[in-house]
Enzyme design. Structure first.
Site, PDB file in Angstrom:
ATOM      1  N   TYR A 243       0.836  -1.030  -0.209  1.00 23.37           N
ATOM      2  CA  TYR A 243      -0.242   0.007   0.090  1.00 23.37           C
ATOM      3  C   TYR A 243       0.670   1.217   0.266  1.00 23.37           C
ATOM      4  CZ  TYR A 243      -3.971   3.138   0.699  1.00 23.37           C
ATOM      5  OH  TYR A 243      -5.983   3.595   0.703  1.00 23.37           O
TER       6      TYR A 243
ATOM      7  N   LYS B   9      -3.717   8.995   2.689  1.00 23.66           N
ATOM      8  CA  LYS B   9      -4.136   8.804   3.296  1.00 23.66           C
ATOM      9  C   LYS B   9      -4.345   9.459   4.740  1.00 23.66           C
ATOM     10  CE  LYS B   9      -6.553   6.661   0.416  1.00 23.66           C
ATOM     11  NZ  LYS B   9      -8.267   7.609  -0.191  1.00 23.66           N
TER      12      LYS B   9
HETATM   13  P1  NAD Z   1     -12.298   3.417  -8.503  1.00 23.35           P
HETATM   14  O1  NAD Z   1     -10.977   3.450  -9.381  1.00 23.35           O
HETATM   15  O2  NAD Z   1     -13.432   2.993  -9.321  1.00 23.35           O
HETATM   16  O3  NAD Z   1     -12.246   5.243  -8.571  1.00 23.35           O
HETATM   17  C1  NAD Z   1     -11.128   5.809  -8.759  1.00 23.35           C
HETATM   18  C2  NAD Z   1     -11.053   7.309  -9.313  1.00 23.35           C
HETATM   19  O4  NAD Z   1     -10.340   7.606  -8.904  1.00 23.35           O
HETATM   20  C3  NAD Z   1     -11.737   7.006 -10.374  1.00 23.35           C
HETATM   21  O5  NAD Z   1     -12.644   7.223 -10.807  1.00 23.35           O
HETATM   22  C4  NAD Z   1     -10.681   7.965 -11.130  1.00 23.35           C
HETATM   23  O6  NAD Z   1     -11.188   8.312 -12.628  1.00 23.35           O
HETATM   24  C5  NAD Z   1     -10.746   9.337 -10.305  1.00 23.35           C
HETATM   25  N1  NAD Z   1      -9.047  10.297 -10.515  1.00 23.35           N
HETATM   26  C6  NAD Z   1      -7.993   9.208 -10.332  1.00 23.35           C
HETATM   27  N2  NAD Z   1      -7.124   9.779 -10.368  1.00 23.35           N
HETATM   28  C7  NAD Z   1      -7.631  11.503 -11.162  1.00 23.35           C
HETATM   29  C8  NAD Z   1      -7.672  12.177 -11.697  1.00 23.35           C
HETATM   30  N3  NAD Z   1      -6.410  12.893 -11.879  1.00 23.35           N
HETATM   31  N4  NAD Z   1      -8.911  13.416 -11.851  1.00 23.35           N
HETATM   32  C9  NAD Z   1     -10.139  13.108 -11.580  1.00 23.35           C
HETATM   33  N5  NAD Z   1     -10.417  11.891 -11.383  1.00 23.35           N
HETATM   34  C10 NAD Z   1      -9.108  11.121 -10.970  1.00 23.35           C
HETATM   35  O7  NAD Z   1     -11.294   3.140  -7.074  1.00 23.35           O
HETATM   36  P2  NAD Z   1     -12.080   3.176  -5.764  1.00 23.35           P
HETATM   37  O8  NAD Z   1     -11.970   1.730  -5.136  1.00 23.35           O
HETATM   38  O9  NAD Z   1     -13.357   3.768  -5.569  1.00 23.35           O
HETATM   39  O10 NAD Z   1     -11.458   4.593  -5.382  1.00 23.35           O
HETATM   40  C11 NAD Z   1     -12.345   6.029  -4.991  1.00 23.35           C
HETATM   41  C12 NAD Z   1     -11.603   6.481  -3.582  1.00 23.35           C
HETATM   42  O11 NAD Z   1     -11.807   5.107  -2.503  1.00 23.35           O
HETATM   43  C13 NAD Z   1      -9.995   6.116  -3.563  1.00 23.35           C
HETATM   44  O12 NAD Z   1      -9.858   7.412  -2.549  1.00 23.35           O
HETATM   45  C14 NAD Z   1     -10.002   5.067  -2.651  1.00 23.35           C
HETATM   46  O13 NAD Z   1      -8.340   4.764  -2.422  1.00 23.35           O
HETATM   47  C15 NAD Z   1     -10.820   4.760  -1.698  1.00 23.35           C
HETATM   48  N6  NAD Z   1     -11.006   3.776  -1.171  1.00 23.35           N
HETATM   49  C16 NAD Z   1     -11.123   2.534  -1.740  1.00 23.35           C
HETATM   50  C17 NAD Z   1     -10.763   1.026  -0.909  1.00 23.35           C
HETATM   51  C18 NAD Z   1     -10.763  -0.182  -2.035  1.00 23.35           C
HETATM   52  O14 NAD Z   1     -10.747  -1.022  -1.545  1.00 23.35           O
HETATM   53  N7  NAD Z   1     -11.306   0.198  -3.401  1.00 23.35           N
HETATM   54  C19 NAD Z   1     -10.502   0.852  -0.440  1.00 23.35           C
HETATM   55  C20 NAD Z   1     -10.840   2.219   1.147  1.00 23.35           C
HETATM   56  C21 NAD Z   1     -10.315   3.200   0.269  1.00 23.35           C
END
Ligand code: NAD
Length: 262
Positions: free
Chosen positions: A157, A164
């Site tokens: 990670y 984060k």
């Molecule tokens: P995802 O890939 O579906 O979403 C990530 C999003 O970030 C996408 O829509 C992408 O277009 C956007 N993004 C990246 N760079 C960008 C930029 N320069 N400008 C605009 N948008 C941008 O994945 P996700 O897992 O739904 O991620 C969403 C959030 O949730 C993130 O912050 C991730 O760290 C967090 N998160 C995810 C998890 C998991 O296990 N999936 C757990 C906890 C937190």
């Protein structure tokens, strides 16, 4: 009647049906919120427009969060169409793939560090600053997505854990800054969910399996569960909560060991 009836919500971060932002937008829609969505690049435009249509919205705007001009134009458009904003959901994260594969000390580069912090952490402040004038006098609510890798060390990670931690500190500083205007700022810390962003982390499948074994609920969480919590936190039902990180992780973060012997 929904808990978000009459609210206008911008959701940033829809990329696929698996996105956490998609689960959040769905829950906000079900609770009566009117939605606007953004897409990161042209490749994602028509897909995001399709999602918007399914939630009876035609409010879809470009927004690469590393571009201040695009952010300014996004909020200008929202102001033109809505004249205000009640909810901002920031569900965006990124670090270059090579940062998320290998020993932290060896693989963490200056450029990767900058990019991870810019896209995954600073962007919340950049969006919040533009949202602020639109949220005056409306009990605005801002929500971001974080992960327990900010507090615990998880293999691969890496720099995302640092980003984060910075994001969670931003939540507290933004909450203090905008609280006097009635604007609340919180984060949801979700357990691992298989999404596009998550598949960039080398040991993600192991994280899912480990999580399932270690949580009190003995399973992983869904985007629907994250979405429902997001709907609560962005609603007036949560009017006393700000500057917080709320865990939607089936209880993982309290557990020091697997509760059941292998
Ligand atoms: P995802 O890939 O579906 O979403 C990530 C999003 O970030 C996408 O829509 C992408 O277009 C956007 N993004 C990246 N760079 C960008 C930029 N320069 N400008 C605009 N948008 C941008 O994945 P996700 O897992 O739904 O991620 C969403 C959030 O949730 C993130 O912050 C991730 O760290 C967090 N998160 C995810 C998890 C998991 O296990 N999936 C757990 C906890 C937190």
């Amino acid at each position: 009647m929904g808990i978000l009836d009459g609210k206008k919500a911008l959701v940033v971060g829809v990329a696929s049906k698996h996105s956490i932002a998609t689960g959040i937008a769905q829950a906000l829609h079900e609770q009566g919120a009117e939605l606007a969505l953004t897409y990161q690049n042209e490749k994602l435009k028509s897909r995001v427009e399709g999602f918007a249509e399914s939630w009876n919205s035609n409010m879809v705007f470009p927004c690469d969060v590393s571009d201040d001009q695009q952010i300014a134009e996004l909020f200008e458009s929202l102001n033109e169409h809505w004249g205000g904003l009640d909810i901002l959901v920031h569900s965006v994260g990124f670090a270059p793939g090579e940062e998320l594969d290998g020993d932290f000390t060896d693989v963490t580069s200056r450029e990767g560090f900058k990019m991870a912090h810019d896209i995954s952490s600073y962007s919340l402040t950049a969006l919040a600053r533009e949202a602020r004038p639109l949220m005056q006098g409306r009990n605005g609510s801002i929500l971001t997505m974080t992960y327990v890798g900010s507090q615990l060390v998880l293999p691969n990670y890496n720099v995302m854990g640092l980003a984060k931690a910075s994001l969670e500190a931003s939540v507290r500083y933004l909450a203090a800054s905008m609280g006097p205007e009635g604007i609340r700022v919180n984060a949801v810390s979700a357990g691992p969910i298989k999404t596009l962003a998550a598949s960039g982390i080398k040991s993600f499948r192991r994280m899912l399996a480990e999580n399932e074994k270690r949580t009190p609920l003995q399973r992983n969480v869904t985007t629907k569960e994250v979405g429902n919590t997001a709907a609560f936190l962005t609603s007036d039902m949560a009017s006393g909560i700000t500057g917080e990180v709320i865990y939607v992780d089936a209880g993982f973060r309290n557990m020091g060991m697997n509760p059941i012997e292998d």
